[in-house]
Design an enzyme around this catalytic site. Sequence first.
Site, PDB file in Angstrom:
ATOM      1  N   ARG A  24      45.775  83.848  20.914  1.00  0.00           N
ATOM      2  CA  ARG A  24      46.594  83.690  20.269  1.00  0.00           C
ATOM      3  C   ARG A  24      48.323  83.822  21.211  1.00  0.00           C
ATOM      4  NH1 ARG A  24      47.838  82.019  13.650  1.00  0.00           N
ATOM      5  NH2 ARG A  24      50.796  80.933  14.313  1.00  0.00           N
ATOM      6  N   CYS A  28      44.467  87.230  28.564  1.00  0.00           N
ATOM      7  CA  CYS A  28      43.951  86.711  27.509  1.00  0.00           C
ATOM      8  C   CYS A  28      43.913  85.432  26.996  1.00  0.00           C
ATOM      9  CB  CYS A  28      44.527  88.118  26.722  1.00  0.00           C
ATOM     10  SG  CYS A  28      43.833  88.186  25.609  1.00  0.00           S
ATOM     11  N   THR A  77      49.957  94.326  15.914  1.00  0.00           N
ATOM     12  CA  THR A  77      47.823  94.448  15.636  1.00  0.00           C
ATOM     13  C   THR A  77      47.589  95.714  16.657  1.00  0.00           C
ATOM     14  OG1 THR A  77      47.834  93.144  17.733  1.00  0.00           O
ATOM     15  CG2 THR A  77      47.268  91.837  16.297  1.00  0.00           C
ATOM     16  N   CYS A 109      39.525  90.621  26.201  1.00  0.00           N
ATOM     17  CA  CYS A 109      39.510  90.501  27.617  1.00  0.00           C
ATOM     18  C   CYS A 109      39.552  91.690  27.963  1.00  0.00           C
ATOM     19  CB  CYS A 109      41.120  89.669  27.817  1.00  0.00           C
ATOM     20  SG  CYS A 109      42.769  90.989  27.251  1.00  0.00           S
ATOM     21  N   CYS A 145      46.274  93.536  26.319  1.00  0.00           N
ATOM     22  CA  CYS A 145      45.792  92.852  26.346  1.00  0.00           C
ATOM     23  C   CYS A 145      45.742  92.959  27.581  1.00  0.00           C
ATOM     24  CB  CYS A 145      45.602  91.640  25.312  1.00  0.00           C
ATOM     25  SG  CYS A 145      45.066  91.299  24.262  1.00  0.00           S
ATOM     26  N   ARG A 176      45.231  99.407  21.071  1.00  0.00           N
ATOM     27  CA  ARG A 176      44.041  99.743  21.898  1.00  0.00           C
ATOM     28  C   ARG A 176      43.093  98.794  22.563  1.00  0.00           C
ATOM     29  NH1 ARG A 176      43.821  99.735  16.360  1.00  0.00           N
ATOM     30  NH2 ARG A 176      42.951  97.500  16.142  1.00  0.00           N
ATOM     31  N   CYS A 192      42.159  95.692  23.332  1.00  0.00           N
ATOM     32  CA  CYS A 192      41.169  94.154  23.193  1.00  0.00           C
ATOM     33  C   CYS A 192      39.816  94.221  23.557  1.00  0.00           C
ATOM     34  CB  CYS A 192      42.180  93.441  24.111  1.00  0.00           C
ATOM     35  SG  CYS A 192      41.543  91.253  23.685  1.00  0.00           S
TER      36      CYS A 192
END
Length: 360
Positions: free
Chosen positions: A40, A37, A29, A67, A33, A62, A64
């Site tokens: 999933r 967080c 992705t 969170c 995080c 990048r 999240c």
Amino acid sequence: MDQTDKRFDAFMNRDKSADGSFVVAVTSTHIYCRPSCPARRPKPENIRFYDLPEAAEQAGFRACKRCHPRDAAAQDPDVRRVRRACEVIAARLAGGEGGPPTLDELAEAVGTSASHLQRRFRKLVGVSPRDYADQLRLTGFKGRLRDGDDIAGALYESGYGSPSRVYERAGATMGMTPATYAKGGKGARMGYAIAASPLGRVLVAGTVTGVSAIYLGDDEAFLAAELRAEYPLAEIVRDEAALGPLVAVVLRYLEGDLPHPELPLDVQGTAFQRRVWQELMAIPAGETATYKDLAVRMGQPKAARAVGRACATNPVSLAIPCHRAIGTDGALHGYRWGLDRKQAILARERARRGKAVAAA
């Protein structure tokens, strides 16, 4: 249990007490995080750990939005100092005057010595404070161009003292001039040529500045499609005449006539990726280094996975010899163009090196 295992367990258990001690990046992705967080959990092979948010961002991830990992207070004093140094750099650049702070200014601002800050910053972020500032300034400049700022305004707001500073590095850091980048890359012309080689078909593509891609495969249509997917906004044309001399260099290397294909390059990468690529270039032809070896040489012994990812994103195979990087177990791992080709390239390099030694 080593630190990676402890971090993995904390992440899988959503341990809030671990927030601020590290962040977790997900390669599928490109988001990072905090350990707690609620999102999933990804597949284990897609997980990367970083000591602080700025290091994850240097690697291209990048934050999240669920969170907010940047908001987690750092637990380690050195981490707090380094993060504070990053804030000072960002604030200076946001002011648009005077360029980034010096190392001495940063050290004074965070209350430590310049040598200690330099050492800890490089270990935790992966680059020096100066390289971090350069990357941050360039990112801001490119973002302002995308938002519609004129070049002069974007230069000033990003802290560049003169236009020449960014234009002289445009080929190495942007892959095109600022004027072209401001248009989303439209109008940038990239030529390519495909030729038969000892390892199948080889595609060489580049701009007037240098080579931007070297691909290996069996299907010409597939290689051309890969190029267009990687550079979707460029005007891409087949140009055997212009690329012929560069292709000839690559073929001589693959045929064993050259120890390394010396080519002008026009590639883009983060500061961390460029550091990894520089280390790859330092490995002699015919020799190998593990991802962990490279991480240690960079002063980041725990960044072996990030090093592997930087190798995987190398767009100019052979010119930047990612085939010389191997797994920590000494085995060949992950090569975009196939492990059989990776093995063949290394065998050819070793054979040529053996002949050179015998002839000496």
